[in-house]
Design a protein around this motif. Structure first.
Motif, mmCIF file in Angstrom:
data_model
loop_
_atom_site.group_PDB
_atom_site.id
_atom_site.type_symbol
_atom_site.label_atom_id
_atom_site.label_comp_id
_atom_site.label_asym_id
_atom_site.label_seq_id
_atom_site.Cartn_x
_atom_site.Cartn_y
_atom_site.Cartn_z
ATOM 1 N N GLU A 1 -13.499 -11.972 -1.244
ATOM 2 C CA GLU A 1 -12.572 -11.762 -2.360
ATOM 3 C C GLU A 1 -12.089 -10.310 -2.391
ATOM 4 O O GLU A 1 -10.916 -10.042 -2.677
ATOM 5 C CB GLU A 1 -13.240 -12.124 -3.681
ATOM 6 N N GLU A 2 -12.994 -9.375 -2.092
ATOM 7 C CA GLU A 2 -12.610 -7.965 -2.058
ATOM 8 C C GLU A 2 -11.614 -7.687 -0.940
ATOM 9 O O GLU A 2 -10.684 -6.896 -1.111
ATOM 10 C CB GLU A 2 -13.855 -7.090 -1.892
ATOM 11 N N ARG A 3 -11.809 -8.360 0.205
ATOM 12 C CA ARG A 3 -10.883 -8.192 1.321
ATOM 13 C C ARG A 3 -9.487 -8.671 0.935
ATOM 14 O O ARG A 3 -8.475 -8.055 1.283
ATOM 15 C CB ARG A 3 -11.401 -8.945 2.548
ATOM 16 N N GLU A 4 -9.425 -9.786 0.183
ATOM 17 C CA GLU A 4 -8.126 -10.287 -0.278
ATOM 18 C C GLU A 4 -7.458 -9.289 -1.220
ATOM 19 O O GLU A 4 -6.246 -9.084 -1.172
ATOM 20 C CB GLU A 4 -8.305 -11.640 -0.973
ATOM 21 N N LEU A 5 -8.271 -8.687 -2.093
ATOM 22 C CA LEU A 5 -7.737 -7.660 -2.991
ATOM 23 C C LEU A 5 -7.177 -6.480 -2.201
ATOM 24 O O LEU A 5 -6.083 -5.989 -2.484
ATOM 25 C CB LEU A 5 -8.835 -7.162 -3.942
ATOM 26 N N MET A 6 -7.940 -6.035 -1.196
ATOM 27 C CA MET A 6 -7.488 -4.901 -0.384
ATOM 28 C C MET A 6 -6.190 -5.239 0.329
ATOM 29 O O MET A 6 -5.273 -4.421 0.403
ATOM 30 C CB MET A 6 -8.563 -4.498 0.623
ATOM 31 N N ASN A 7 -6.102 -6.467 0.847
ATOM 32 C CA ASN A 7 -4.909 -6.873 1.575
ATOM 33 C C ASN A 7 -3.688 -6.997 0.672
ATOM 34 O O ASN A 7 -2.555 -7.050 1.156
ATOM 35 C CB ASN A 7 -5.155 -8.196 2.299
ATOM 36 N N SER A 8 -3.911 -7.057 -0.642
ATOM 37 C CA SER A 8 -2.789 -7.163 -1.583
ATOM 38 C C SER A 8 -2.135 -5.802 -1.843
ATOM 39 O O SER A 8 -1.108 -5.720 -2.496
ATOM 40 C CB SER A 8 -3.263 -7.782 -2.901
ATOM 41 N N VAL A 9 -2.750 -4.746 -1.334
ATOM 42 C CA VAL A 9 -2.198 -3.390 -1.465
ATOM 43 C C VAL A 9 -1.743 -2.936 -0.081
ATOM 44 O O VAL A 9 -2.448 -3.122 0.906
ATOM 45 C CB VAL A 9 -3.253 -2.402 -2.012
ATOM 46 N N SER A 10 -0.577 -2.342 0.006
ATOM 47 C CA SER A 10 -0.035 -1.935 1.313
ATOM 48 C C SER A 10 -0.647 -0.604 1.749
ATOM 49 O O SER A 10 -0.074 0.469 1.547
ATOM 50 C CB SER A 10 1.486 -1.808 1.222
ATOM 51 N N LEU A 11 -1.843 -0.697 2.349
ATOM 52 C CA LEU A 11 -2.564 0.503 2.765
ATOM 53 C C LEU A 11 -2.422 0.707 4.276
ATOM 54 O O LEU A 11 -2.708 -0.197 5.069
ATOM 55 C CB LEU A 11 -4.045 0.396 2.392
ATOM 56 N N VAL B 1 -0.628 5.370 -3.067
ATOM 57 C CA VAL B 1 -0.299 3.949 -3.265
ATOM 58 C C VAL B 1 -1.358 3.278 -4.144
ATOM 59 O O VAL B 1 -1.046 2.520 -5.066
ATOM 60 C CB VAL B 1 -0.190 3.230 -1.902
ATOM 61 N N LEU B 2 -2.629 3.557 -3.840
ATOM 62 C CA LEU B 2 -3.727 2.941 -4.579
ATOM 63 C C LEU B 2 -3.742 3.386 -6.039
ATOM 64 O O LEU B 2 -4.047 2.582 -6.934
ATOM 65 C CB LEU B 2 -5.058 3.267 -3.903
ATOM 66 N N ASP B 3 -3.421 4.649 -6.301
ATOM 67 C CA ASP B 3 -3.397 5.148 -7.680
ATOM 68 C C ASP B 3 -2.404 4.358 -8.530
ATOM 69 O O ASP B 3 -2.669 4.071 -9.708
ATOM 70 C CB ASP B 3 -3.044 6.640 -7.713
ATOM 71 N N ARG B 4 -1.271 3.999 -7.942
ATOM 72 C CA ARG B 4 -0.278 3.209 -8.688
ATOM 73 C C ARG B 4 -0.842 1.819 -9.022
ATOM 74 O O ARG B 4 -0.622 1.296 -10.109
ATOM 75 C CB ARG B 4 1.019 3.091 -7.885
ATOM 76 N N ARG B 5 -1.585 1.232 -8.051
ATOM 77 C CA ARG B 5 -2.183 -0.083 -8.291
ATOM 78 C C ARG B 5 -3.288 0.007 -9.349
ATOM 79 O O ARG B 5 -3.436 -0.893 -10.188
ATOM 80 C CB ARG B 5 -2.731 -0.651 -6.973
ATOM 81 N N ILE B 6 -4.065 1.084 -9.314
ATOM 82 C CA ILE B 6 -5.128 1.277 -10.313
ATOM 83 C C ILE B 6 -4.525 1.398 -11.716
ATOM 84 O O ILE B 6 -5.026 0.789 -12.676
ATOM 85 C CB ILE B 6 -5.980 2.520 -9.966
ATOM 86 N N ASP B 7 -3.445 2.136 -11.853
ATOM 87 C CA ASP B 7 -2.772 2.269 -13.156
ATOM 88 C C ASP B 7 -2.313 0.905 -13.666
ATOM 89 O O ASP B 7 -2.468 0.586 -14.859
ATOM 90 C CB ASP B 7 -1.569 3.216 -13.043
#
Length: 364
Positions: A183-193, A137-143
């Motif tokens: 801010e980093e926590r908000e970024l993490m929460n924006s990805v469905s992990l 999931v994260l790889d798709r967000r990184i791309d």
């Protein structure tokens, strides 16, 4: 609130689910007996609501509820589709928090899918499968972020964070265990992990060990140590005992628990722990028509709390008439409480407190 009950096969997942929901999920001594996720909705026990019902004798009594989902047992390789892996991962993605049942008892008659009892290994087995799914999931967000960065350099900090997060996941760490700024926590929460979801480890003990206390159980101590690293809660339970008492009348159940020195069942303690984990509280409304509990996030202001009842209440909010539960009980009635000046008028900036009894005034 939706809670997913997960764990390896034969650790007591479905036994616990049956006990707390009486929904009758199949429980058998072999893997994958739970093919579809079983769902049970249970009332949140709240003695304050019971007291209000005694006071008002309402036409309707509505406690808060929690939805429990008993999710099929996971095995090594689930992230690659082994066993019921894909179904498991899809079901767990939909829950608010995870109750991870871990076997902390020896029993030669009950097969363990890994061949031996090792709760830390079991936790790592499930975590690894969730982490592998999260990396995809994260790889798709990184791309996606890399493409955005070509057009706007402001995405550099976002990309740097996601690459750091990926490195942690590759190192076997869950997303929730990472130290993050706001801010980093908000970024993490924006990805469905999956590994970012709050988790409670339900350490399933034998009845003998549960009665003796967790201090003498090395399996439980190991789970506690693992939970600390995961920023997770841990709760000792005995699923077998919960199943035994689930069918008892309230008075008999209270006597049974009292003999063990307990004032509440594992269900009550599990719900309390989940509310705390998710930062939830309840406010109450009371009258002859209905006595009801409403679940909100801690820190919610009065207009948004009113919106839980109806959007018109929030849109046309004027004020909230509030009294603490204990103040009402000591006064004996709302009329007496008002005479004593204990009912407060609160405005739009009032932050709701657990156990507030409220009447919202609004105009639309």
């Amino acid at each position: 609130m939706k809670l997913g009950i997960v764990g390896l096969p034969n650790v007591g997942k479905s036994t616990l689910f049956n006990a707390i929901t009486n929904a009758g999920a199949q429980s058998a001594n072999y893997p994958f007996c739970t093919i579809e996720p079983n769902v049970g909705v249970v009332a949140v026990p709240d003695k304050r609501l019971d007291r209000l019902a005694e006071m008002y004798q309402p036409n309707k009594f509505t406690p808060a509820t929690i939805e429990f989902v008993d999710i099929a047992g996971l095995v090594r390789g689930a992230s690659k589709g082994e066993g019921l892996g894909n179904k498991f991962l899809a079901n767990i993605r939909e829950v608010d928090a995870v109750v991870h049942v871990v076997r902390c008892f020896e029993d030669g008659d009950i097969i363990h899918v890994e061949g031996s009892i090792d709760p830390v290994r079991d936790i790592e087995t499930i975590d690894l499968e969730l982490i592998l799914s999260d990396i995809e999931v994260l790889d798709r967000r990184i791309d996606k972020t890399r493409k955005l960065l070509k057009a706007d350099k402001k995405y550099q900090a976002e990309l740097d964070f996601f690459l750091r997060l990926r490195e942690a996941l590759e190192g076997g760490r869950s997303a929730r265990s990472m130290e993050c700024g706001e801010e980093e926590r908000e970024l993490m929460n924006s990805v469905s992990l999956l590994t970012n979801k709050p988790v409670i480890f339900a350490a399933n003990l034998s009845e003998e060990d549960f009665k003796a206390g967790v201090e003498g159980n090395p399996f439980f101590q190991a789970v506690e140590a693992a939970a600390e690293k995961e920023h997770a809660a841990v709760l000792p339970i005995c699923a077998e005992m919960e199943a035994e008492i689930s069918g008892l009348e309230p008075e008999d159940k209270a006597l049974f628990l009292g003999d063990l020195g307990l004032s509440e069942s594992s269900l009550d303690r599990l719900i309390t722990a989940c509310y705390s984990l998710l930062g939830l509280i309840s406010y109450l409304t009371a009258g002859k028509d209905e006595v009801r509990a409403w679940t909100i996030q801690k820190g919610t202001k009065a207009p948004q709390a009113a919106g839980k009842i109806h959007t018109d209440f929030e849109r046309g909010f004027i004020r909230a008439e509030v009294i603490g539960f204990q103040d009402l009980m000591e006064s004996g009635s709302m009329v007496s409480a008002k005479e004593k000046g204990l009912v407060r008028s609160e405005g739009k900036e009032y932050v709701m407190q657990d156990g507030d009894i409220v009447l919202f005034r609004f105009n639309v």
